[in-house]
Design a protein around this motif. Sequence first.
Motif, short mmCIF file in Angstrom:
data_model
loop_
_atom_site.label_atom_id
_atom_site.label_comp_id
_atom_site.label_asym_id
_atom_site.label_seq_id
_atom_site.Cartn_x
_atom_site.Cartn_y
_atom_site.Cartn_z
N THR A 357 86.13 62.36 39.31
CA THR A 357 86.02 62.87 37.95
C THR A 357 84.62 63.47 37.77
O THR A 357 83.62 62.84 38.14
CB THR A 357 86.24 61.74 36.93
OG1 THR A 357 87.53 61.16 37.16
CG2 THR A 357 86.18 62.28 35.51
N VAL A 359 81.95 66.30 35.32
CA VAL A 359 81.68 66.99 34.06
C VAL A 359 81.03 68.33 34.40
O VAL A 359 80.00 68.38 35.07
CB VAL A 359 80.76 66.15 33.15
CG1 VAL A 359 80.43 66.93 31.88
CG2 VAL A 359 81.42 64.83 32.81
N THR A 422 85.33 67.53 30.91
CA THR A 422 85.57 66.61 32.03
C THR A 422 86.80 67.06 32.80
O THR A 422 87.86 67.32 32.22
CB THR A 422 85.77 65.17 31.52
OG1 THR A 422 84.57 64.74 30.85
CG2 THR A 422 86.07 64.22 32.66
#
Length: 444
Positions: A357, A359, A422
Amino acid sequence: MRKLINYSYLLMLFSILVGCKEEFIVPTGGGSPTIEIVTKPNAAFFADSISYKVKVADQGVDLSTLKVELLYSEDVVASQTIRTKEYGEYQGKLFVPFLKNVANGTATLRFTVQNVELTKTEALADLPLTRPDFPFLNLIVEGKTYKMLRKAANQYEVSDNFATKVNGYIEAPAFGANGNAVQFGWDGEAITQGVTANIPFSNIIEGVYPISFNTMTYQASPFVAYKLNGEDMTMVAEDVYSIDMDMDKDQELVFEGLQGLDTWWVDSDFLRKDGDKFLFNAIKGRYRITADLKKKYFIVEAMNGSNLASLNADGTGAIWIIGEGIGKPSVASNEVGWNTDKALCLAPIGGKKYRVTVVAGTSIRANSINFKFFHQKGWGGEFKDADISTTSDIIFVGNGSNGRDPGNLGIVNGKQLEAGATYVLEVDLSQGNNKAVLTVNKQQ
């Protein structure tokens, strides 16, 4: 024909005689070397340089070497070898090592003289040794010296207004007429003698507190004990501590000694916060959890026993990222690049699926990436364009002719990731390791 045979016989006989003559040129076991200890110390301190003088001779046979050794019990802890071309007196100095947990006692000086025929003669002498009673020690921190005063036998301490981290080494002054200064530093795991690598003293809070050291046991304080779920974390570098641990999905992680955890960056692939609690977010398995006190975040990596995990043939194990445009907690402070030591481990989430994950604009560049998925934390197995595909309209897989090397990821021309958004990148190996599917989803 007979003459030829005779000449051959004579030549063979001559060779044998010459060979025999050569063997007798260098005899062994001859002579009777002698050694007399002329001077030696009657006693010494640990860390002394001790002087000696001996007289050596033989009965007409040339000498070869004089070897001088210092033994603690039966262990040789110091030695010196001198060439002895002539009969006569030879002298030298030998350092008496200062070692941890070695009490006062009697050591042995062993003098061995050897001649050119390998015959040896040995002489032994006792040497009573005493640990120095230093009047003080010096704590040296970034060029500044703090005097550590003697509090008890072998025990020294200094109190001052210190920061939470104090990196320095300790030096004992030369003691007695023949003494040498002794340095105590860090060997990567503990304090040892003879080095000046900084000892990583640490305290929970800054201010006035004592730093202490014992010259017998090498015990020192303070060191903040960092623990995870009651188990000690190990220092692997300055301000970096690590532990290998079996974890389960949703298991709580309880850290001890780490301050200000509410300000730390949390890698949601492996950890999530529930109020003040940290919960594990990947599947059950063994993981290496590393606390980086400077960057204030935890690195989590999948393990296989005592080794970092790699991708197994059945699709289980681990997948790693190496390349440009990605880094945790941020690209600016910690880009992976092509340094395999910094490879990122994707979180295994079950079903032979792996997740990272990011950003956009923080942990991944919004407009330019060039990284690849690998089978291990290092070079070797990798996912090329024949092994991985994606239907993403914003991230593509390179094929060698579309602006990226085979398997390297890039941003589609004319597009970019939304800054601040995100994105979850997931690799699915359920159809096989050479049929990997990459999905890219922006979280809403």
